[in-house]
Design a protein around this motif. Structure first.
Motif, mmCIF file in Angstrom:
data_model
loop_
_atom_site.group_PDB
_atom_site.id
_atom_site.type_symbol
_atom_site.label_atom_id
_atom_site.label_comp_id
_atom_site.label_asym_id
_atom_site.label_seq_id
_atom_site.Cartn_x
_atom_site.Cartn_y
_atom_site.Cartn_z
ATOM 1 N N ALA A 167 0.667 -1.186 -0.177
ATOM 2 C CA ALA A 167 -0.015 -0.095 0.055
ATOM 3 C C ALA A 167 0.827 1.212 -0.054
ATOM 4 C CB ALA A 167 -0.881 0.011 1.266
ATOM 5 N N PHE A 168 1.691 1.229 0.787
ATOM 6 C CA PHE A 168 2.898 2.401 0.848
ATOM 7 C C PHE A 168 3.492 2.620 -0.606
ATOM 8 C CE2 PHE A 168 7.304 4.278 1.469
ATOM 9 C CZ PHE A 168 6.796 5.250 2.200
ATOM 10 N N THR A 169 3.825 1.441 -1.227
ATOM 11 C CA THR A 169 4.369 1.708 -2.675
ATOM 12 C C THR A 169 3.235 1.967 -3.584
ATOM 13 O OG1 THR A 169 6.118 -0.168 -2.322
ATOM 14 C CG2 THR A 169 5.335 0.553 -4.600
ATOM 15 N N LEU A 170 2.053 1.801 -3.379
ATOM 16 C CA LEU A 170 0.895 2.301 -4.351
ATOM 17 C C LEU A 170 0.600 3.962 -4.027
ATOM 18 C CD1 LEU A 170 -1.237 -0.961 -4.178
ATOM 19 C CD2 LEU A 170 -0.192 0.066 -6.379
ATOM 20 N N GLY A 171 0.968 4.268 -2.701
ATOM 21 C CA GLY A 171 0.495 5.532 -2.330
ATOM 22 C C GLY A 171 -0.746 5.638 -1.334
ATOM 23 N N LEU A 172 -1.211 4.471 -1.343
ATOM 24 C CA LEU A 172 -2.449 4.118 -0.447
ATOM 25 C C LEU A 172 -2.062 4.271 0.960
ATOM 26 C CD1 LEU A 172 -5.607 3.338 -0.280
ATOM 27 C CD2 LEU A 172 -4.704 0.976 -0.508
#
Length: 254
Positions: A167-172
């Protein structure tokens, strides 16, 4: 306020805790209480809010196993979505501390916040396609805005779970914490925001997110119309049944 919501203060940060452990399912009453808590925090002089939950999970979404969601789903969801729009009109910056799972409408609740803090133990799950119906809670607007259109389609079409690091990689997720420290890191983040000039921050939020509630108000009408159609299908009945029974659904396209 009832015991479903607990409000505490940490200097200039209000901590709004959902108290329906372990799964923290939401209903109309809970969403209304959260919206009222945001307003009370602003009126009380807070400069930022941390939204968190007690128990194993941040929010497992709506409870389809009983209550109003099982007996009068259409009317109940319509009232719930209209109440949820108030969350997007919050004047203060909201930081969600997401421990455990944010599933379905629980993901929608997390996405209503300005920022999300997660850990490797966090799971974000837009599980609507495996329930056999259209996404709701304004996710059609918020999720693409947060992760991008393509990533949002991927998460929605597949019902793929993502952990906090993904999620951090996705920006979530905006910040990562060690498992069990999600609230602590969210509180640190909220204090960073609260240390800035409050009138400037609120003005910035109004510029950057001021139209979000209006857009969500439009999109939830579309979401609800699609949900009303799909809830009557055999696939949706199978998806909800399998979810409650913790089984893999078998869809037939009807």
């Amino acid at each position: 306020m009832t015991n479903d919501i607990i409000i505490t203060d940490d200097d200039s940060v209000a901590i709004v805790t959902i108290n329906r452990a372990p799964t923290n399912y939401f209903d109309l009453s809970l969403i209304s209480q959260i919206a009222n808590a945001y307003e009370a925090a602003a009126a009380g002089g807070a400069r930022a809010v941390v939204l968190r939950s007690d128990g194993k999970h941040f929010c497992a979404g709506a409870d389809f196993s009983g209550g109003e969601m099982a007996t009068d789903r259409n009317a109940t969801t319509e009232r719930l979505y209209r109440e949820a729009i108030k969350l997007f009109r919050a004047r203060l910056p909201i930081v969600a501390a997401v421990q455990g799972s944010a599933v379905g409408g629980g993901l929608g609740l997390a996405c209503s916040a300005d920022f999300r803090v997660a850990s490797s133990a966090t799971r974000f799950h837009a599980n609507f396609s495996m329930l056999g119906f259209h996404q709701g809670f304004g996710i059609s607007e918020t999720l693409p805005a947060i992760v991008g259109h393509q990533a949002a389609m991927d998460l929605l079409y597949t019902s793929r779970r993502v952990d906090g690091e993904q999620a951090f990689t996705l920006g979530l997720a905006d910040r990562l914490a060690e498992a069990g420290r999600e609230t602590e890191v969210a509180l640190e983040y909220a204090h960073e925001i609260a240390n800035a000039a409050p009138l400037a921050v609120q003005s910035m939020k109004l510029t950057l997110r001021g139209g979000l509630a209006d857009r969500v108000a439009v999109v939830v009408e579309r979401e609800l119309a699609e949900q009303k159609i799909l809830w009557d299908t055999a696939d949706s009945q199978e998806g909800i049944r399998a979810n409650i029974a913790r089984e893999v659904p078998s869809f037939i396209g009807k």
